[in-house]
Scaffold this motif. Sequence first.
Motif, PDB file in Angstrom:
ATOM      1  N   GLN A  66       0.832  -1.365   0.013  1.00  0.00           N
ATOM      2  CA  GLN A  66      -0.110  -0.133   0.062  1.00  0.00           C
ATOM      3  C   GLN A  66       0.910   1.262  -0.117  1.00  0.00           C
ATOM      4  OE1 GLN A  66      -2.392  -0.311   3.557  1.00  0.00           O
ATOM      5  NE2 GLN A  66      -0.947  -0.338   4.996  1.00  0.00           N
ATOM      6  N   TYR A  70      -0.086   4.540  -2.432  1.00  0.00           N
ATOM      7  CA  TYR A  70      -0.537   5.973  -1.595  1.00  0.00           C
ATOM      8  C   TYR A  70       0.423   6.498  -1.014  1.00  0.00           C
ATOM      9  CZ  TYR A  70      -4.272   2.699  -2.869  1.00  0.00           C
ATOM     10  OH  TYR A  70      -5.375   1.769  -3.458  1.00  0.00           O
ATOM     11  N   TYR A  76      -4.434  10.914  -8.287  1.00  0.00           N
ATOM     12  CA  TYR A  76      -5.988  11.398  -8.224  1.00  0.00           C
ATOM     13  C   TYR A  76      -6.730  12.391  -7.456  1.00  0.00           C
ATOM     14  CZ  TYR A  76     -10.813  10.320  -8.957  1.00  0.00           C
ATOM     15  OH  TYR A  76     -12.109  10.600  -9.381  1.00  0.00           O
ATOM     16  N   ALA A  78      -9.865  13.775  -6.327  1.00  0.00           N
ATOM     17  CA  ALA A  78     -11.384  13.311  -6.512  1.00  0.00           C
ATOM     18  C   ALA A  78     -12.373  14.592  -6.833  1.00  0.00           C
ATOM     19  CB  ALA A  78     -11.899  12.964  -5.101  1.00  0.00           C
ATOM     20  N   GLU A 132      -6.774   9.729   5.844  1.00  0.00           N
ATOM     21  CA  GLU A 132      -6.116   9.651   4.471  1.00  0.00           C
ATOM     22  C   GLU A 132      -4.551   9.603   4.454  1.00  0.00           C
ATOM     23  OE1 GLU A 132      -7.494   9.866   1.126  1.00  0.00           O
ATOM     24  OE2 GLU A 132      -5.158   9.639   0.846  1.00  0.00           O
ATOM     25  N   PRO A 133      -4.082   8.455   3.881  1.00  0.00           N
ATOM     26  CA  PRO A 133      -2.670   8.318   3.921  1.00  0.00           C
ATOM     27  C   PRO A 133      -1.869   9.169   2.733  1.00  0.00           C
ATOM     28  CG  PRO A 133      -3.666   6.295   2.950  1.00  0.00           C
ATOM     29  CD  PRO A 133      -4.957   7.424   3.362  1.00  0.00           C
ATOM     30  N   SER A 134      -2.310   9.636   1.860  1.00  0.00           N
ATOM     31  CA  SER A 134      -1.827  10.269   0.773  1.00  0.00           C
ATOM     32  C   SER A 134      -1.795  11.748   1.092  1.00  0.00           C
ATOM     33  CB  SER A 134      -2.616  10.256  -0.569  1.00  0.00           C
ATOM     34  OG  SER A 134      -2.295   8.906  -1.192  1.00  0.00           O
ATOM     35  N   GLU A 151      -3.006   8.847   7.810  1.00  0.00           N
ATOM     36  CA  GLU A 151      -2.819   7.410   8.479  1.00  0.00           C
ATOM     37  C   GLU A 151      -3.537   6.485   7.277  1.00  0.00           C
ATOM     38  OE1 GLU A 151      -1.701   6.565  11.507  1.00  0.00           O
ATOM     39  OE2 GLU A 151      -1.872   8.296  12.531  1.00  0.00           O
ATOM     40  N   PHE A 152      -3.063   5.008   7.447  1.00  0.00           N
ATOM     41  CA  PHE A 152      -4.080   3.826   6.859  1.00  0.00           C
ATOM     42  C   PHE A 152      -5.089   3.619   7.612  1.00  0.00           C
ATOM     43  CE2 PHE A 152      -0.062   3.894   4.183  1.00  0.00           C
ATOM     44  CZ  PHE A 152      -0.476   3.818   2.898  1.00  0.00           C
ATOM     45  N   PHE A 153      -6.243   3.526   7.237  1.00  0.00           N
ATOM     46  CA  PHE A 153      -7.130   3.160   8.486  1.00  0.00           C
ATOM     47  C   PHE A 153      -7.088   1.486   8.405  1.00  0.00           C
ATOM     48  CE2 PHE A 153     -10.986   1.304   9.809  1.00  0.00           C
ATOM     49  CZ  PHE A 153     -11.655   2.478  10.821  1.00  0.00           C
ATOM     50  N   HIS A 179      -9.982  -0.803  -1.899  1.00  0.00           N
ATOM     51  CA  HIS A 179      -8.479  -0.624  -2.310  1.00  0.00           C
ATOM     52  C   HIS A 179      -7.759  -1.415  -1.139  1.00  0.00           C
ATOM     53  CE1 HIS A 179     -10.173   2.297  -4.880  1.00  0.00           C
ATOM     54  NE2 HIS A 179      -9.158   3.004  -5.338  1.00  0.00           N
ATOM     55  N   HIS A 182      -6.047  -5.026   3.659  1.00  0.00           N
ATOM     56  CA  HIS A 182      -6.186  -5.574   5.033  1.00  0.00           C
ATOM     57  C   HIS A 182      -7.435  -5.619   5.416  1.00  0.00           C
ATOM     58  CE1 HIS A 182      -4.546  -1.746   5.403  1.00  0.00           C
ATOM     59  NE2 HIS A 182      -5.579  -1.376   6.273  1.00  0.00           N
TER      60      HIS A 182
HETATM   61  N1  SAH Z   1     -12.986   8.728  -1.969  1.00  0.00           N
HETATM   62  C1  SAH Z   1     -12.614   9.633  -2.826  1.00  0.00           C
HETATM   63  C2  SAH Z   1     -11.151   8.997  -3.598  1.00  0.00           C
HETATM   64  C3  SAH Z   1     -11.080   7.751  -3.770  1.00  0.00           C
HETATM   65  S1  SAH Z   1      -9.232   7.430  -4.186  1.00  0.00           S
HETATM   66  C4  SAH Z   1     -13.493   9.095  -4.235  1.00  0.00           C
HETATM   67  O1  SAH Z   1     -14.388   8.454  -3.984  1.00  0.00           O
HETATM   68  O2  SAH Z   1     -13.274   9.943  -5.236  1.00  0.00           O
HETATM   69  C5  SAH Z   1      -8.900   6.266  -2.981  1.00  0.00           C
HETATM   70  C6  SAH Z   1      -8.284   7.068  -1.683  1.00  0.00           C
HETATM   71  O3  SAH Z   1      -8.023   5.975  -0.713  1.00  0.00           O
HETATM   72  C7  SAH Z   1      -7.063   7.745  -2.147  1.00  0.00           C
HETATM   73  O4  SAH Z   1      -6.854   8.856  -1.729  1.00  0.00           O
HETATM   74  C8  SAH Z   1      -5.840   6.725  -1.019  1.00  0.00           C
HETATM   75  O5  SAH Z   1      -5.050   7.602  -0.469  1.00  0.00           O
HETATM   76  C9  SAH Z   1      -6.998   6.131  -0.082  1.00  0.00           C
HETATM   77  N2  SAH Z   1      -6.553   5.237   0.962  1.00  0.00           N
HETATM   78  C10 SAH Z   1      -5.932   3.833   0.338  1.00  0.00           C
HETATM   79  N3  SAH Z   1      -5.769   3.367   1.341  1.00  0.00           N
HETATM   80  C11 SAH Z   1      -6.434   3.765   2.482  1.00  0.00           C
HETATM   81  C12 SAH Z   1      -6.612   3.092   3.671  1.00  0.00           C
HETATM   82  N4  SAH Z   1      -6.090   1.963   4.356  1.00  0.00           N
HETATM   83  N5  SAH Z   1      -7.043   3.897   4.637  1.00  0.00           N
HETATM   84  C13 SAH Z   1      -7.521   5.369   4.400  1.00  0.00           C
HETATM   85  N6  SAH Z   1      -7.542   5.850   3.188  1.00  0.00           N
HETATM   86  C14 SAH Z   1      -7.160   4.965   2.114  1.00  0.00           C
END
Ligand code: SAH
Length: 412
Positions: A66, A70, A76, A78, A132-134, A151-153, A179, A182
Amino acid sequence: MTADDHSGHTCRVCGGKVAEFIDLGQQPTANGFLLPHEADQVFLFRLAIGACESCTMVQLLDEVPQEFRYHADYRYHASGSASHRRHFQHNAERFLRTELTGPDPFIVEIGCNDGVLLGSIAAAGVRHLGVEPSTNVAEIAAAKGVRVVTEFFDESTAATIRAEHGTADVVFGANTICHIAHIGSVLRGLDTLLAPNGIFVFEEPYLGTLIDGLAFDQIYDEHVFYFSATSVRNMAEQYGLELVDAEHIPMHGGEIRYTLARAGARTPAPAVRLLLSDERTRRMSEPETFTTFGHTVTMIREDLLALLGELKAGGKRVVGYGAPAKCTTVTNYCGIGPDLVPFVCDSTPAKQGHLVPGSRLPVRPPTAFADPYPDYALLFSWNHAEEIMAKENDFRTAGGRWIHYVPEVRVR
Ligand code: SAH
Ligand code: DWN
Ligand code: ZN
């Protein structure tokens, strides 16, 4: 960097056996846009999906870690399309009218990206938190007044949030839950985080759109899971949750908005039973369905390459429209390079000046489209067809034609 081989192809949800049904070859990460001088640094993994023989969950076989998907440079954004901005604003208004009406309500969004939904929640003064990890997109959200943690949730993030903020009335995710490899940890986290009558709502690409709609370019590294009501129902049951609503929404060519609650907490809407029965009638999770899908995708590849070859031989100019993640899948799978499509135009500044990963199509700003208009435009952002074709009406008037390849190759 190596891809994690999902060894033995066991299901990430239930541990059952995953039977592969399509292999789209060695592919880069779909949003890994590179500058021209970096083009050789491309990282490849085997892009193949299969279905679990026990719980039916369709999923990637190999996965990319992951942190490699990210990061501080996630391309991307949104808020890039008017229809997405509208959709998420309506979504926010709906939550504010329904689930977020008690005293001091609290909503958590997993994957809030640039704050396209939480911006409206923050503006309404309602307690919220984006996870939001990015960091690049998280910063854009923060600038809109959104409270966000980078963070990654997972279950440990969920425990921290609960300790700091209390339970959540709504946990939301759009195009994010599929995406997360886990996913078991996410669902355990929900058990910690959700209020007794809280709901987990997530909107994700639908297996029915992939299979019947032949949206094969939705298969890429970020999409670890391809949900159906059947697989989501089975998954929820394993974690003490229940599928209580399922709604078709038109996003990304056709998605489902799933609502989960704690088992027994809410009465399931009739839509759940109807969708489950529709999936059975359509034989959506049957091996023959997957085999037919694989064959049809091969035919789309042949048709598209034949058309592009013919147009090239006839001296016609073809340009790509949009550089979505889907463009990486289709161009690498079909072997479409700059010889057939010299460039694609895309409105995202973070993609412009870069190359589509693997296939190396240069990404230019939308102004390049009319300079001069090509004879044909290959519509990679097909899920935004209405918005794009309306915006580019002059192209059609000037005699230009759109090429579509989902669900079949056709020119209009
Ligand atoms: N919700 C928006 C963006 C989707 S893109 C839409 O529907 O358009 C997917 C996003 O999920 C990215 O910004 C990525 O950084 C985030 N992401 C990926 N893994 C994640 C996790 N474990 N926890 C939280 N966010 C995560
Ligand atoms: O799941 C995901 C979804 C939410 O977003 C992520 N894994 C990655 C991404 O998928 P995508 O790249 O396929 O999303 P879109 O929304 O189909 O991307 C559209 C692309 O087209 C963007 O790069 C913007 C571009 N565009 C454009 O150039 N002109 C879009 C419109 C509407 C336009 O007019
Ligand atoms: Zn399974």
